[in-house]
Scaffold this motif. Structure first.
Motif, PDB file in Angstrom:
ATOM      1  N   VAL A  20       1.050  -1.465   0.000  1.00  0.00           N
ATOM      2  CA  VAL A  20       0.047   0.045   0.028  1.00  0.00           C
ATOM      3  C   VAL A  20       0.901   1.375  -0.158  1.00  0.00           C
ATOM      4  CG1 VAL A  20      -1.981   1.225   1.107  1.00  0.00           C
ATOM      5  CG2 VAL A  20      -1.689  -1.125   1.213  1.00  0.00           C
ATOM      6  N   VAL A  21       1.834   1.291   0.758  1.00  0.00           N
ATOM      7  CA  VAL A  21       3.024   2.477   0.861  1.00  0.00           C
ATOM      8  C   VAL A  21       4.261   1.996   0.769  1.00  0.00           C
ATOM      9  CG1 VAL A  21       3.794   4.078   2.351  1.00  0.00           C
ATOM     10  CG2 VAL A  21       1.383   3.494   2.735  1.00  0.00           C
ATOM     11  N   ASP A  42       8.510  -1.044   2.784  1.00  0.00           N
ATOM     12  CA  ASP A  42       7.099  -1.180   2.238  1.00  0.00           C
ATOM     13  C   ASP A  42       6.176  -1.709   3.070  1.00  0.00           C
ATOM     14  OD1 ASP A  42       8.248  -1.016  -0.327  1.00  0.00           O
ATOM     15  OD2 ASP A  42       8.414  -3.077  -0.741  1.00  0.00           O
ATOM     16  N   ILE A  43       5.108  -1.226   3.150  1.00  0.00           N
ATOM     17  CA  ILE A  43       3.917  -1.444   4.085  1.00  0.00           C
ATOM     18  C   ILE A  43       2.812  -2.213   3.212  1.00  0.00           C
ATOM     19  CG2 ILE A  43       2.151  -0.321   5.829  1.00  0.00           C
ATOM     20  CD1 ILE A  43       4.818   0.172   6.660  1.00  0.00           C
ATOM     21  N   HIS A  44       2.425  -3.447   3.601  1.00  0.00           N
ATOM     22  CA  HIS A  44       1.421  -4.171   3.192  1.00  0.00           C
ATOM     23  C   HIS A  44       0.054  -4.112   3.606  1.00  0.00           C
ATOM     24  CE1 HIS A  44       5.546  -5.834   2.879  1.00  0.00           C
ATOM     25  NE2 HIS A  44       5.309  -6.421   1.943  1.00  0.00           N
ATOM     26  N   PHE A  79       2.052   5.447  -2.903  1.00  0.00           N
ATOM     27  CA  PHE A  79       0.738   5.181  -2.043  1.00  0.00           C
ATOM     28  C   PHE A  79      -0.263   4.697  -2.964  1.00  0.00           C
ATOM     29  CE2 PHE A  79      -3.529   7.013  -0.560  1.00  0.00           C
ATOM     30  CZ  PHE A  79      -3.648   5.832   0.281  1.00  0.00           C
ATOM     31  N   GLU A  80      -0.525   3.342  -3.119  1.00  0.00           N
ATOM     32  CA  GLU A  80      -1.569   2.641  -4.044  1.00  0.00           C
ATOM     33  C   GLU A  80      -1.143   2.779  -5.457  1.00  0.00           C
ATOM     34  OE1 GLU A  80      -5.338   4.114  -2.491  1.00  0.00           O
ATOM     35  OE2 GLU A  80      -5.504   2.534  -1.098  1.00  0.00           O
ATOM     36  N   GLY A  81       0.210   2.625  -5.493  1.00  0.00           N
ATOM     37  CA  GLY A  81       0.625   2.464  -6.934  1.00  0.00           C
ATOM     38  C   GLY A  81       0.701   3.995  -7.874  1.00  0.00           C
ATOM     39  N   ALA A  82       0.842   5.088  -6.837  1.00  0.00           N
ATOM     40  CA  ALA A  82       0.893   6.330  -7.570  1.00  0.00           C
ATOM     41  C   ALA A  82       2.249   7.001  -6.540  1.00  0.00           C
ATOM     42  CB  ALA A  82      -0.121   7.184  -7.468  1.00  0.00           C
ATOM     43  N   ALA A  93      -6.229  15.008  -2.009  1.00  0.00           N
ATOM     44  CA  ALA A  93      -6.712  13.651  -2.202  1.00  0.00           C
ATOM     45  C   ALA A  93      -5.847  12.576  -1.483  1.00  0.00           C
ATOM     46  CB  ALA A  93      -6.820  13.504  -3.863  1.00  0.00           C
ATOM     47  N   VAL A  94      -4.612  12.913  -1.592  1.00  0.00           N
ATOM     48  CA  VAL A  94      -3.795  11.682  -0.666  1.00  0.00           C
ATOM     49  C   VAL A  94      -4.154  11.825   0.632  1.00  0.00           C
ATOM     50  CG1 VAL A  94      -1.590  11.275  -0.124  1.00  0.00           C
ATOM     51  CG2 VAL A  94      -1.987  11.990  -2.497  1.00  0.00           C
TER      52      VAL A  94
END
Length: 259
Positions: A20-21, A42-44, A79-82, A93-94
Motif C-alpha cells: 500500500v505504501v 514497504d507497508i502491506h 501510495f496505492e501505485g502512484a 486527495a492523498v
C-alpha cells in the motif's frame, strides 16, 4: 502477516495489490540537520507496523513525509501505485485516504465531538450534513463515546479527546491510518482506552503505521516492528524477533533501557 513483496528501487514494479505504501531511499534534512538518511520500507495491505526508536531517530518525520506534511529532500513515496512525492500531486486527495492521529488532539474547542467529526466529511468529501452526522455518531460510538457526541473538547478527558480524533480520521474512510505517538500526551490511566480502540482497529484489518513507545502494544498487536535510530532503519522483524532476539547492538541497548 502479509507476504513480503520487494520493491524495485530503480522504479516502480511493486505488487500494488499487496504493498500500500512504498518508501524508497527517503531523505529529509532541515538545514544542516539530516533527519532521514535513506529509509526504504514497504507497508502491506492489512499490516500493522510499529515504529520504535529514541527521540530524534526520524520516526515522526517519516510519518509526516508519508502524509505530505513534510516534503522529502530526496527519495520517493508511492501510495496505492502512484508516486505521491511527484510534482502536481493532489495533496488533499492523498490525505483524504491517509488518516493521521497526532500527539495533540487538534480539535476545534467551540465544536462538539460530533461536529468535529463531521467537518472534514462535509468540507473534503462533500457529504451532506445528514450523512456526515450519521457517520460521525457511528464512529464515535465505535470508539466508546456514544454518550459524549454533543460534548465539547473542554468537557472531555484527554483520552476521550484522542478517541474523538481517531473517530474523525476514521470518518474519512482512510485506506491507511498513521499514528504519531497517539498516547504520549495522555495521563497513564487514560492510555488504555485509546490503545484498546487502536487494537480493535488493527483487528478489523486496517493498515496501520504506528509510531509508539508503548512496547506492550507493539509486541501484542503489530505484525512487524521497525527500529529506527539516527535517521535509518536499524532492524526490523516480527515482534518476537525484535523483542526477544534482537540482532543489532543498538536495538539491544534501546530495549534494555526500556524493559
Amino acid at each position: 502477516m502479509a507476504k513480503k513483496t520487494t520493491a524495485s528501487k530503480a522504479n516502480t514494479h511493486i505488487d500494488y495489490d499487496n504493498v500500500v505504501v512504498s518508501i524508497q531511499d527517503l531523505h529529509k534534512s532541515f538545514g544542516e540537520l539530516d533527519v532521514l538518511k535513506g529509509v526504504s520500507l514497504d507497508i502491506h495491505k492489512g499490516e500493522v507496523v510499529a515504529i520504535l526508536g529514541p527521540s530524534g531517530s526520524g520516526k515522526s518525520t517519516m510519518l509526516r513525509c508519508i502524509n505530505l506534511l513534510e516534503e522529502p529532500t530526496a527519495g520517493k513515496i508511492y501510495f496505492e501505485g502512484a508516486e505521491i512525492t511527484a510534482p502536481k500531486t493532489d495533496v488533499n486527495a492523498v490525505r483524504a485516504k491517509l488518516g493521521m492521529v497526532f500527539q495533540s488532539f487538534n480539535l476545534f474547542p467551540h465544536m462538539s465531538a460530533k461536529k468535529n467529526v463531521m467537518l472534514g466529511q462535509v468540507k473534503v468529501l462533500k457529504r451532506s450534513k445528514e450523512e456526515a452526522e450519521r457517520i460521525a455518531v457511528e464512529q464515535l460510538t465505535k470508539v466508546g463515546l456514544a454518550d459524549r457526541v454533543d460534548y465539547r473538547p473542554s468537557q472531555l478527558s484527554g483520552g476521550q479527546q484522542q478517541r474523538v480524533a481517531i473517530a474523525r480520521a476514521l470518518a474519512m474512510d482512510p485506506h491507511v491510518m498513521l499514528f504519531d505517538e497517539a498516547t504520549s500526551a495522555l495521563d497513564p490511566e487514560l492510555v488504555r482506552d485509546v490503545l484498546n480502540v487502536m487494537r480493535d482497529l488493527a483487528h478489523s484489518g486496517m493498515t496501520m503505521i504506528v509510531v509508539t513507545h508503548e512496547m506492550g502494544f507493539a509486541r501484542d498487536v503489530a505484525d512487524r516492528v521497525v527500529f529506527m535510530d539516527g535517521g535509518v532503519i536499524v532492524e526490523q522483524g516480527t515482534p518476537e524477533e525484535v523483542f526477544d532476539h534482537p540482532q543489532n547492538d543498538r536495538t539491544k541497548d534501546f530495549l534494555g533501557h526500556i524493559s
